[in-house]
Design a protein around this motif. Sequence first.
Motif, mmCIF file in Angstrom:
data_model
loop_
_atom_site.group_PDB
_atom_site.id
_atom_site.type_symbol
_atom_site.label_atom_id
_atom_site.label_comp_id
_atom_site.label_asym_id
_atom_site.label_seq_id
_atom_site.Cartn_x
_atom_site.Cartn_y
_atom_site.Cartn_z
ATOM 1 N N ALA A 138 10.235 -8.822 5.435
ATOM 2 C CA ALA A 138 9.574 -7.522 5.334
ATOM 3 C C ALA A 138 10.575 -6.433 4.940
ATOM 4 C CB ALA A 138 8.900 -7.172 6.660
ATOM 5 N N GLU A 139 11.747 -6.463 5.534
ATOM 6 C CA GLU A 139 12.762 -5.467 5.187
ATOM 7 C C GLU A 139 13.208 -5.641 3.737
ATOM 8 O OE1 GLU A 139 15.643 -6.248 8.228
ATOM 9 O OE2 GLU A 139 14.852 -4.664 9.530
ATOM 10 N N ARG A 140 13.299 -6.889 3.274
ATOM 11 C CA ARG A 140 13.658 -7.150 1.884
ATOM 12 C C ARG A 140 12.571 -6.627 0.940
ATOM 13 N NH1 ARG A 140 13.710 -12.196 2.220
ATOM 14 N NH2 ARG A 140 15.784 -12.250 3.177
ATOM 15 N N THR A 141 11.311 -6.820 1.332
ATOM 16 C CA THR A 141 10.206 -6.319 0.519
ATOM 17 C C THR A 141 10.260 -4.797 0.401
ATOM 18 O OG1 THR A 141 8.773 -8.184 1.121
ATOM 19 C CG2 THR A 141 7.694 -6.183 0.327
ATOM 20 N N ALA A 142 10.552 -4.122 1.509
ATOM 21 C CA ALA A 142 10.657 -2.657 1.474
ATOM 22 C C ALA A 142 11.759 -2.212 0.520
ATOM 23 C CB ALA A 142 10.904 -2.124 2.882
ATOM 24 N N ARG A 143 12.871 -2.941 0.518
ATOM 25 C CA ARG A 143 13.955 -2.602 -0.413
ATOM 26 C C ARG A 143 13.532 -2.857 -1.860
ATOM 27 N NH1 ARG A 143 17.004 -5.194 3.686
ATOM 28 N NH2 ARG A 143 17.122 -7.114 2.444
ATOM 29 N N ASP A 144 12.889 -4.002 -2.099
ATOM 30 C CA ASP A 144 12.463 -4.343 -3.454
ATOM 31 C C ASP A 144 11.459 -3.329 -4.001
ATOM 32 O OD1 ASP A 144 14.066 -6.568 -3.328
ATOM 33 O OD2 ASP A 144 12.431 -7.973 -2.901
ATOM 34 N N LEU A 145 10.634 -2.780 -3.113
ATOM 35 C CA LEU A 145 9.627 -1.801 -3.522
ATOM 36 C C LEU A 145 10.186 -0.377 -3.591
ATOM 37 C CD1 LEU A 145 6.601 -3.105 -1.400
ATOM 38 C CD2 LEU A 145 6.868 -3.286 -3.886
ATOM 39 N N ARG A 146 11.469 -0.243 -3.247
ATOM 40 C CA ARG A 146 12.173 1.041 -3.281
ATOM 41 C C ARG A 146 11.552 2.078 -2.331
ATOM 42 N NH1 ARG A 146 11.181 -0.106 -8.464
ATOM 43 N NH2 ARG A 146 10.007 1.815 -8.841
ATOM 44 N N ILE A 147 11.144 1.597 -1.151
ATOM 45 C CA ILE A 147 10.621 2.521 -0.133
ATOM 46 C C ILE A 147 11.361 2.351 1.194
ATOM 47 C CG2 ILE A 147 8.302 2.704 -1.144
ATOM 48 C CD1 ILE A 147 7.369 0.616 0.917
ATOM 49 N N ALA A 148 12.468 1.594 1.181
ATOM 50 C CA ALA A 148 13.175 1.283 2.430
ATOM 51 C C ALA A 148 13.688 2.537 3.132
ATOM 52 C CB ALA A 148 14.333 0.328 2.144
ATOM 53 N N ASP A 149 14.002 3.578 2.362
ATOM 54 C CA ASP A 149 14.520 4.798 2.971
ATOM 55 C C ASP A 149 13.443 5.595 3.696
ATOM 56 O OD1 ASP A 149 13.316 5.256 0.488
ATOM 57 O OD2 ASP A 149 14.395 7.168 0.224
ATOM 58 N N ARG A 150 12.165 5.198 3.515
ATOM 59 C CA ARG A 150 11.062 5.932 4.144
ATOM 60 C C ARG A 150 10.304 5.089 5.163
ATOM 61 N NH1 ARG A 150 8.105 8.163 -1.184
ATOM 62 N NH2 ARG A 150 6.891 9.376 0.323
ATOM 63 N N VAL A 151 10.736 3.830 5.342
ATOM 64 C CA VAL A 151 10.101 2.930 6.307
ATOM 65 C C VAL A 151 11.123 2.565 7.377
ATOM 66 C CG1 VAL A 151 8.912 0.749 6.668
ATOM 67 C CG2 VAL A 151 8.592 1.992 4.520
ATOM 68 N N ALA A 202 0.834 -1.205 0.000
ATOM 69 C CA ALA A 202 0.000 0.000 0.000
ATOM 70 C C ALA A 202 0.865 1.250 0.000
ATOM 71 C CB ALA A 202 -0.926 -0.012 1.214
ATOM 72 N N LEU A 203 1.935 1.239 0.786
ATOM 73 C CA LEU A 203 2.831 2.396 0.819
ATOM 74 C C LEU A 203 3.497 2.609 -0.542
ATOM 75 C CD1 LEU A 203 4.567 1.943 4.291
ATOM 76 C CD2 LEU A 203 2.677 3.473 3.710
ATOM 77 N N ALA A 204 3.838 1.512 -1.203
ATOM 78 C CA ALA A 204 4.479 1.629 -2.515
ATOM 79 C C ALA A 204 3.556 2.303 -3.528
ATOM 80 C CB ALA A 204 4.903 0.249 -3.012
ATOM 81 N N GLU A 205 2.247 2.110 -3.358
ATOM 82 C CA GLU A 205 1.278 2.784 -4.238
ATOM 83 C C GLU A 205 1.340 4.304 -4.078
ATOM 84 O OE1 GLU A 205 -0.952 1.524 -6.368
ATOM 85 O OE2 GLU A 205 -1.093 -0.607 -5.925
ATOM 86 N N LEU A 206 1.882 4.757 -2.942
ATOM 87 C CA LEU A 206 1.881 6.186 -2.611
ATOM 88 C C LEU A 206 3.279 6.782 -2.656
ATOM 89 C CD1 LEU A 206 -0.516 5.945 0.470
ATOM 90 C CD2 LEU A 206 -1.134 6.450 -1.897
ATOM 91 N N ARG A 207 4.202 6.129 -3.363
ATOM 92 C CA ARG A 207 5.592 6.601 -3.319
ATOM 93 C C ARG A 207 5.759 8.008 -3.879
ATOM 94 N NH1 ARG A 207 6.150 2.249 -6.889
ATOM 95 N NH2 ARG A 207 7.404 1.103 -5.383
ATOM 96 N N GLN A 208 4.788 8.482 -4.667
ATOM 97 C CA GLN A 208 4.897 9.830 -5.223
ATOM 98 C C GLN A 208 4.511 10.903 -4.210
ATOM 99 O OE1 GLN A 208 2.520 7.717 -5.818
ATOM 100 N NE2 GLN A 208 0.526 8.748 -5.918
ATOM 101 N N LEU A 230 -6.309 0.160 0.798
ATOM 102 C CA LEU A 230 -5.587 0.663 1.968
ATOM 103 C C LEU A 230 -4.865 1.958 1.622
ATOM 104 C CD1 LEU A 230 -4.416 0.444 4.818
ATOM 105 C CD2 LEU A 230 -2.777 -1.247 3.962
ATOM 106 N N ALA A 231 -4.219 2.000 0.466
ATOM 107 C CA ALA A 231 -3.534 3.219 0.033
ATOM 108 C C ALA A 231 -4.516 4.371 -0.127
ATOM 109 C CB ALA A 231 -2.803 2.954 -1.285
ATOM 110 N N ASP A 232 -5.671 4.091 -0.707
ATOM 111 C CA ASP A 232 -6.676 5.143 -0.900
ATOM 112 C C ASP A 232 -7.140 5.715 0.438
ATOM 113 O OD1 ASP A 232 -6.544 4.795 -3.639
ATOM 114 O OD2 ASP A 232 -8.321 3.507 -3.736
ATOM 115 N N GLU A 233 -7.326 4.846 1.433
ATOM 116 C CA GLU A 233 -7.791 5.318 2.740
ATOM 117 C C GLU A 233 -6.712 6.129 3.452
ATOM 118 O OE1 GLU A 233 -10.683 5.334 3.972
ATOM 119 O OE2 GLU A 233 -11.700 4.048 2.520
ATOM 120 N N ILE A 234 -5.463 5.781 3.245
ATOM 121 C CA ILE A 234 -4.377 6.580 3.825
ATOM 122 C C ILE A 234 -4.420 7.996 3.253
ATOM 123 C CG2 ILE A 234 -1.867 6.849 3.927
ATOM 124 C CD1 ILE A 234 -1.658 3.792 4.051
ATOM 125 N N VAL A 235 -4.659 8.082 1.960
ATOM 126 C CA VAL A 235 -4.767 9.404 1.325
ATOM 127 C C VAL A 235 -5.977 10.164 1.865
ATOM 128 C CG1 VAL A 235 -5.176 10.601 -0.862
ATOM 129 C CG2 VAL A 235 -3.588 8.667 -0.770
#
Length: 354
Positions: free
Chosen positions: A223-236, A200-206, A309-314
Amino acid sequence: MRVAFVSLTTAHDGDDWYARRMRAVAERLVARGHDVTICCTQWWDGDHPAFDFEGVTYRRVTAEPAPQAFVAKLPFVLNSVRPDIVHVATNPHLAVPAARVTGRLRRIPVVAEWWAQPDDETTTSWHRRWAARSPGRVLVPSRTVGTAVRECGADADDVEVVPDSVDMAAIRSASVDQRADVVYARPLDDHANVEEFLLALAELRQLEWRAAVIGDGPARPDAERTARDLRIADRVEFLGALDPADQVPILKGAHVFAQTATWEPFATNLLRALACGCVGVVEYQADSAAHELVEEEPRGALVTSPRELADEIVDAAEMERWTVNEAYAPYDHDAVLDRYVDCYERAIDDYGFF
């Protein structure tokens, strides 16, 4: 009131949700002046049969966690304790009818706390049915668990929901840590399903956001590997396991709490976040009771996918930021303990008529 708890394991030799709950309730009962004994597997050193800790007396049923021996010896131990009421966890399930034997002989009411376990293949269906039908009352943490108990044969009138609790006074007085906008908190085990949160966070990377994952366990490396693969590890930020007191400032500073776990008899971390003013977004799961906390909550939403989930976060960004939600005052430790005591007193009074 003399209360005897019964459980094969305790929070001293296991870290499951129910063991922590039992210890907390027992120690709060003692703080109110009640006499509490926990009949359990020995976890203390030495050969003495009982051990006092934080005002609670722990009495040995067996020296090792052997369910059959535990069930066989339990009636004799309870007979020596002579409580006014027995509060037995369904771990093992046959401990409930074993406690009931003593209750009938000594005219002591028995209430059971349904100890739900995920993917429990070690207990036969007739054990569960016997456990559900034996006590005078069955206490469950949520309607979801209550449904499972009724399916095992418990009378609907005997099933009573007593939720988990949070420390509202500590929440009100805690500081605010604004390190994260969105938070996930839960032990990172096979049921954590934290990848849905990260997707869901990856959907909101912009968009601009910071996230925190509170919890530790075998699923953390994936989970940490997934965050890296999704290129959001620097924000999680993965913060590891934190005590409630350390969680609260982070939750008060956050705006959204995401709940995606596939199994939860009661979503205590979600409750704490809601009490801290977070907007709660819950991904519906068949074996989780988390949705019960947000179904009628204006600062909550129920979703079925990472995209939703991403939509509700927004959408939550349009809501005012809170640091306390007084709507959850009925879940305060004292208020929930009142419900336990009321249940005990009613069980004792009702037993006197038979």
